[in-house]
Design an enzyme around this catalytic site. Sequence first.
Site, mmCIF file in Angstrom:
data_model
loop_
_atom_site.group_PDB
_atom_site.id
_atom_site.type_symbol
_atom_site.label_atom_id
_atom_site.label_comp_id
_atom_site.label_asym_id
_atom_site.label_seq_id
_atom_site.Cartn_x
_atom_site.Cartn_y
_atom_site.Cartn_z
ATOM 1 N N TYR A 116 0.852 -1.191 0.000
ATOM 2 C CA TYR A 116 0.000 0.000 0.000
ATOM 3 C C TYR A 116 0.888 1.241 0.000
ATOM 4 O O TYR A 116 1.340 1.713 1.044
ATOM 5 C CB TYR A 116 -0.955 -0.046 1.194
ATOM 6 N N LYS A 147 5.049 -14.881 -0.428
ATOM 7 C CA LYS A 147 5.381 -15.199 -1.819
ATOM 8 C C LYS A 147 6.896 -15.114 -1.969
ATOM 9 O O LYS A 147 7.435 -14.505 -2.890
ATOM 10 C CB LYS A 147 4.673 -14.219 -2.765
ATOM 11 N N ASP A 197 -0.886 -17.941 -3.101
ATOM 12 C CA ASP A 197 -1.849 -18.501 -4.038
ATOM 13 C C ASP A 197 -2.329 -19.872 -3.591
ATOM 14 O O ASP A 197 -3.513 -20.201 -3.719
ATOM 15 C CB ASP A 197 -1.290 -18.532 -5.470
ATOM 16 N N ASP A 253 -5.427 -8.620 3.209
ATOM 17 C CA ASP A 253 -6.625 -7.912 2.770
ATOM 18 C C ASP A 253 -7.455 -8.799 1.846
ATOM 19 O O ASP A 253 -8.683 -8.911 1.986
ATOM 20 C CB ASP A 253 -6.204 -6.627 2.061
ATOM 21 N N ASP A 308 -11.152 -11.152 2.809
ATOM 22 C CA ASP A 308 -12.403 -11.028 2.059
ATOM 23 C C ASP A 308 -12.874 -12.389 1.556
ATOM 24 O O ASP A 308 -14.070 -12.703 1.580
ATOM 25 C CB ASP A 308 -12.229 -10.076 0.882
#
Length: 353
Positions: free
Chosen positions: A130, A183, A216, A240, A244
């Site tokens: 961000y 990752k 992933d 984030d 969700d």
Amino acid sequence: MKILVLPGDGIGPEITRATLAVLEAAGRRFELNLSFETREIGLAALKSIGTTLPDGVLERAREVDGVILGPISHLDYPPREQGGVNVSAAFRVKLDLYANVRPARSRPGIGHAARPMDLVIMRECTEGFYSDRNMHAGSGEFMPTPEIALSLRKITAHACERIARRAFELAATRRGLVTAVHKANVLHLTDGLFLKVTRAVAAEFAGVRLEEEIVDAMAAKLVRMPEHFDVVLATNFYADILSDLAAELCGSLGLAGSVMAGDSLCAAQAQHGSAPDLAGKDKANPTSLILSAAMLLDWLADKRNMTDCARAGAAIREAVDRVLADPAKRTADLGGSLGPRAFGEAVATELSS
């Protein structure tokens, strides 16, 4: 206790009213002596005084016992120089609310998860991908030419250490498993640093296991084997997205409670956005902000040894579960017909009975 209330944009005022009705009922039952101070932020403040984050709001937040922060429509804000301040980012960075705690729990008859889910995603929210919070001055996102856009990711050992510690502390009170999401197979330095620091913290918690998952693969496993996970630790962007996904598997983003917590202040904020298409139509689900308020009470109980706050937080969750157990008392996103006001009243009634 003084609570600063910032209703925000879109459906924010509606779900905030429902949440305050529940908090007032909990306050009466458990004698919490709650008082609420409401201030304007977001698009309403932009229209009236020219900024989405008026002077004095952050300062007042530092003085009160807790904050209820409604959703914001940051995508619709003008540039910062025209008054469009990202309120959530300002709270997280300026007030150092570094731990975005996002539980996801399935309920019988609600949701899409093939198996039960009961996990907490621990999200570091002051840095990462961000870019609006990664620089002391200037922007972390820039265009050196009209055809090239660059964005800066920042990962620090300090931020990784404290969010990892919060995750392990929480897991020690639950099922004793932390899953660190990364990752590092591609982002060798930034996610490599995150894993190095997390492993060092893990060594201090003999009773908690550490697992590591590539982001992933983690998304796939949340769908396939949600019951396996306990506390999921991740940097800002990964957490984030995964939170969700977890919330929707449990039925709806409208069910997803969330707090932004620091060491001396906590803000309850619904996990979802402002849903401007639903604003003013009495169709929003206020459960997320109601559960976020319960989490704020939990935080106060833990930080200040306030037993009545802990009892009130638990009672709110139980009341929400009892209301949701009746399909006729659910909101539209869950196949029901209640609006935010009626749903809040139903939860408040359960608390009072």
